[in-house]
Design a protein around this motif. Structure first.
Motif, PDB file in Angstrom:
ATOM      1  N   VAL A 104       0.902  -1.140   0.010  1.00  0.00           N
ATOM      2  CA  VAL A 104       0.010  -0.035   0.010  1.00  0.00           C
ATOM      3  C   VAL A 104       0.791   0.988   0.093  1.00  0.00           C
ATOM      4  CG1 VAL A 104      -1.853   1.097   1.142  1.00  0.00           C
ATOM      5  CG2 VAL A 104      -1.621  -1.321   1.480  1.00  0.00           C
ATOM      6  N   GLN A 105       0.430   2.388  -0.669  1.00  0.00           N
ATOM      7  CA  GLN A 105       0.985   3.466  -0.564  1.00  0.00           C
ATOM      8  C   GLN A 105       0.331   4.733  -0.122  1.00  0.00           C
ATOM      9  OE1 GLN A 105       2.711   4.201  -4.441  1.00  0.00           O
ATOM     10  NE2 GLN A 105       2.713   6.446  -4.124  1.00  0.00           N
ATOM     11  N   ALA A 106       0.842   5.581   0.846  1.00  0.00           N
ATOM     12  CA  ALA A 106      -0.069   6.472   1.532  1.00  0.00           C
ATOM     13  C   ALA A 106       0.800   7.672   1.492  1.00  0.00           C
ATOM     14  CB  ALA A 106      -0.452   6.091   3.006  1.00  0.00           C
ATOM     15  N   PRO A 107       0.084   8.922   1.128  1.00  0.00           N
ATOM     16  CA  PRO A 107       0.594  10.183   1.166  1.00  0.00           C
ATOM     17  C   PRO A 107       1.003  10.902   2.218  1.00  0.00           C
ATOM     18  CG  PRO A 107      -1.609  10.363   0.796  1.00  0.00           C
ATOM     19  CD  PRO A 107      -1.385   9.105   1.031  1.00  0.00           C
ATOM     20  N   ALA A 108       1.945  11.788   2.084  1.00  0.00           N
ATOM     21  CA  ALA A 108       2.085  13.153   3.334  1.00  0.00           C
ATOM     22  C   ALA A 108       0.984  13.840   3.010  1.00  0.00           C
ATOM     23  CB  ALA A 108       3.555  13.685   3.058  1.00  0.00           C
ATOM     24  N   LYS A 109       0.879  14.829   4.028  1.00  0.00           N
ATOM     25  CA  LYS A 109      -0.248  15.837   3.833  1.00  0.00           C
ATOM     26  C   LYS A 109       0.635  17.229   4.144  1.00  0.00           C
ATOM     27  CE  LYS A 109      -0.584  16.966   8.409  1.00  0.00           C
ATOM     28  NZ  LYS A 109      -0.417  18.335   9.157  1.00  0.00           N
TER      29      LYS A 109
ATOM     30  N   GLY B 214       7.642  15.325  11.259  1.00  0.00           N
ATOM     31  CA  GLY B 214       7.895  16.358  10.604  1.00  0.00           C
ATOM     32  C   GLY B 214       6.729  17.426  10.264  1.00  0.00           C
ATOM     33  N   GLY B 215       5.680  16.823  10.895  1.00  0.00           N
ATOM     34  CA  GLY B 215       4.428  17.659  10.527  1.00  0.00           C
ATOM     35  C   GLY B 215       3.950  17.380   9.220  1.00  0.00           C
ATOM     36  N   LEU B 216       4.099  16.284   8.599  1.00  0.00           N
ATOM     37  CA  LEU B 216       3.450  15.722   7.482  1.00  0.00           C
ATOM     38  C   LEU B 216       2.789  14.798   7.438  1.00  0.00           C
ATOM     39  CD1 LEU B 216       7.042  16.388   5.577  1.00  0.00           C
ATOM     40  CD2 LEU B 216       4.812  17.688   5.200  1.00  0.00           C
ATOM     41  N   ALA B 217       2.383  14.208   8.749  1.00  0.00           N
ATOM     42  CA  ALA B 217       1.491  12.877   8.762  1.00  0.00           C
ATOM     43  C   ALA B 217       1.989  11.590   8.435  1.00  0.00           C
ATOM     44  CB  ALA B 217      -0.163  13.244   8.313  1.00  0.00           C
ATOM     45  N   GLY B 218       3.280  11.720   8.658  1.00  0.00           N
ATOM     46  CA  GLY B 218       3.915  10.137   8.257  1.00  0.00           C
ATOM     47  C   GLY B 218       3.143   9.114   8.984  1.00  0.00           C
ATOM     48  N   GLY B 219       2.912   9.305  10.272  1.00  0.00           N
ATOM     49  CA  GLY B 219       2.395   8.157  11.087  1.00  0.00           C
ATOM     50  C   GLY B 219       0.953   7.939  10.784  1.00  0.00           C
TER      51      GLY B 219
END
Ligand code: C5P
Length: 313
Positions: A16-21, A109-114
């Protein structure tokens, strides 16, 4: 005689691939009694992403690869583990899966990686376990895991309200070009919200701004119009905790970006650029400026967490 049991579809690993925000607009309202703040935010999913591979296993285990992987817990505190447990409980089965996380999104990083890891785990297990849960049911479970997890499922560009979990798709015409300035040392999201409360204490109640103009600029697909409307109420708190980010923000605009803001609770700074070409130039200049530990270019919007078919891998 040995009988050959064909591998069922269920036993095949799922990728699965999931994006940063990035939050193009982040209006933070009052602190609620549940400890969260009321938000009005505009999310955009970026082409920087996590890759998650889910394989059937005896018990729930996690491995993490990629940049700064050592900073990510592999125990039950990992949001992906919590996502697996929540989905297993919902489907009344054991969370017997190995989750391999390949980090493409900076840690803390504030990019919602988790959140991307949690959303990817849900989408992958939905396929692996054939849960047949609806998108709305997955989104409800996602909201219990974290405020940004529903958006990691949703992707695209969306207006978020409540804790950020109530989403409405918004029109974003064309492709936006971003440069990300990444710091090696993360910032804790609760600590940044806490710093905002401290900065606001004693002052007047926060006025929640309206993203209407920004939504119009997005619909028009005009980065020049959009640039001055990018806004983040958490930025003063992130800058107070990490004053060197001021220099990073200045370096990006000096390098030719249309605008720069701290992404979410930081410390990643994101810069909107006029074109792909400009983004490459800004990234090159930022890399040489010594104001961050890594630089990436990305485009948005992209889709939310999705199963990657073999040909895409
Ligand atoms: O929902 P999530 O676990 O990602 O939130 C992490 C922390 O960020 C919360 O514990 C809270 O301190 C802060 N937060 C907040 N208001 C929001 C979202 C997050 O205060 N709307």
């Amino acid at each position: 005689m040995l009988s050959v049991v064909p591998a069922s579809a269920e036993s095949r690993p799922v990728s699965v691939q999931a994006p940063a925000k990035v939050n193009l607009f982040l209006g933070v309202g009052d602190l609620r009694v549940d400890g969260y703040h009321e938000l009005t935010t505009v999310f955009q999913a970026l082409s920087l992403s996590e890759r998650i591979r889910l394989s059937p296993a005896e018990t729930l285990t996690i491995s993490v690869r990629g940049d700064n992987a050592a900073a990510v817990p592999t125990d039950d505190s990992n949001l992906a583990a919590r996502a697996a447990r929540a989905l297993a409980e919902r489907c009344d089965r054991d969370p017997a899966v190995h989750i391999d996380i390949d980090k493409g999104i900076p840690v803390a990083g504030g990019l919602a990686g988790g959140s991307a890891d949690a959303a990817a785990t849900m989408v992958g297990l939905d396929r692996l376990w054939e849960t047949e849960l609806s998108r709305a049911e997955l989104s409800d479970i996602a909201a219990e895991l974290g405020s940004d997890v529903p958006f990691s499922l949703h992707g695209g560009t969306a207006l978020g309200t409540g804790r950020g979990e109530n989403l409405m798709s918004v029109l974003s015409r064309g492709e936006l070009h971003w440069v990300l300035a990444i710091s090696r040392e993360g910032l804790s999201t609760p600590a940044v919200y806490g710093e905002l409360d401290r900065l606001r204490a004693g002052g007047s109640a926060p006025t929640v701004r309206d993203p209407a103009e920004l939504l119009q600029a997005l619909a028009a697909g005009d980065p020049h119009r959009l640039a001055p409307l990018l806004h983040n109420d958490l930025q003063p708190a992130a800058l107070s905790m990490r004053p060197t980010l001021r220099r990073t923000l200045r370096a990006g605009t000096d390098a030719g970006a249309l605008a720069g803001i701290v992404s979410g609770s930081g410390p990643t700074c994101v810069f909107l650029c006029a074109s792909a070409r400009s983004a490459v130039d800004v990234a090159a200049e930022l890399s040489g400026a010594g104001v961050c530990s890594a630089v990436r270019t990305a485009t948005g919007p992209v889709s939310g967490a999705h199963v990657v078919e073999e040909a895409e891998q």
